[in-house]
Design an enzyme around this catalytic site. Structure first.
Site, short mmCIF file in Angstrom:
data_model
loop_
_atom_site.label_atom_id
_atom_site.label_comp_id
_atom_site.label_asym_id
_atom_site.label_seq_id
_atom_site.Cartn_x
_atom_site.Cartn_y
_atom_site.Cartn_z
N HIS A 1 0.80 -1.16 -0.27
CA HIS A 1 0.11 -0.04 -0.04
C HIS A 1 0.86 1.32 -0.08
CE1 HIS A 1 -0.19 0.96 4.51
NE2 HIS A 1 0.99 0.66 4.33
N CYS B 1 5.82 6.43 4.16
CA CYS B 1 4.61 5.61 3.80
C CYS B 1 3.99 6.29 2.73
CB CYS B 1 3.94 5.42 5.17
SG CYS B 1 4.56 4.64 6.54
N HIS C 1 4.90 0.36 -0.47
CA HIS C 1 5.77 -0.47 0.43
C HIS C 1 4.81 -1.51 0.77
CE1 HIS C 1 3.77 2.32 3.07
NE2 HIS C 1 3.64 1.24 4.03
N HIS D 1 3.89 -5.07 3.72
CA HIS D 1 3.66 -5.26 5.19
C HIS D 1 3.17 -6.94 5.04
CE1 HIS D 1 3.95 -1.49 7.13
NE2 HIS D 1 3.15 -1.00 5.96
N HIS E 1 -1.58 -10.45 -0.81
CA HIS E 1 -0.80 -10.38 -2.11
C HIS E 1 -1.54 -9.38 -3.12
CE1 HIS E 1 1.51 -13.64 -0.38
NE2 HIS E 1 2.48 -12.93 -1.15
N GLU F 1 0.39 -3.84 11.34
CA GLU F 1 1.19 -3.48 10.03
C GLU F 1 2.45 -4.11 10.44
OE1 GLU F 1 1.12 0.37 8.68
OE2 GLU F 1 -0.67 0.43 7.88
#
Length: 120
Positions: free
Chosen positions: A13, A22, A26, A28, A66, A107
């Protein structure tokens, strides 16, 4: 009584309005806890863990795992991800004996959000 089941999913996201790292794409490995409150049945269970897993997989994980969360949730902050998951699970996890109690989304190992529906 509250039943808790943990799920992990990987997703990417970005937070375009955020001023910092952010705002760039990137990923998580998210950790999600689904909590269901209810009364045990004659078998001693609030909800069968297998049934809970199947509902979460069908309603949530097939969409988020994914994926680029921005394609699903316009501003995919931890808060908005929790709210989106709640909306997907609230109805399927509501019977006369049990209901969705809380969603937690983490996260990272130290940063997460808990949500119990509107007004909570």
């Amino acid at each position: 009584m509250i039943i808790i089941k943990k799920f992990d999913f990987d997703a990417a996201h970005y937070l375009s309005s955020y001023n910092g790292k952010c705002e760039r794409l990137h990923g998580h490995t998210y950790r999600m806890f689904v909590k269901v409150e209810g009364i045990p049945d004659s078998e001693g269970m609030v909800i069968d863990f297998i049934k809970l897993r199947e509902i979460v997989k069908e309603k949530v994980l097939v969409h988020l795992d994914h994926a680029c969360l921005n394609d699903i949730i316009p501003v995919p902050s931890a808060e908005n991800i929790c709210s989106w998951i709640w909306q997907k699970l609230e109805t399927p996890l509501r019977t006369e004996r049990y209901h969705l109690f809380e969603i937690e989304v983490w996260e990272t190992a130290t940063s997460g959000c808990a949500y119990r529906g509107e007004g909570n």
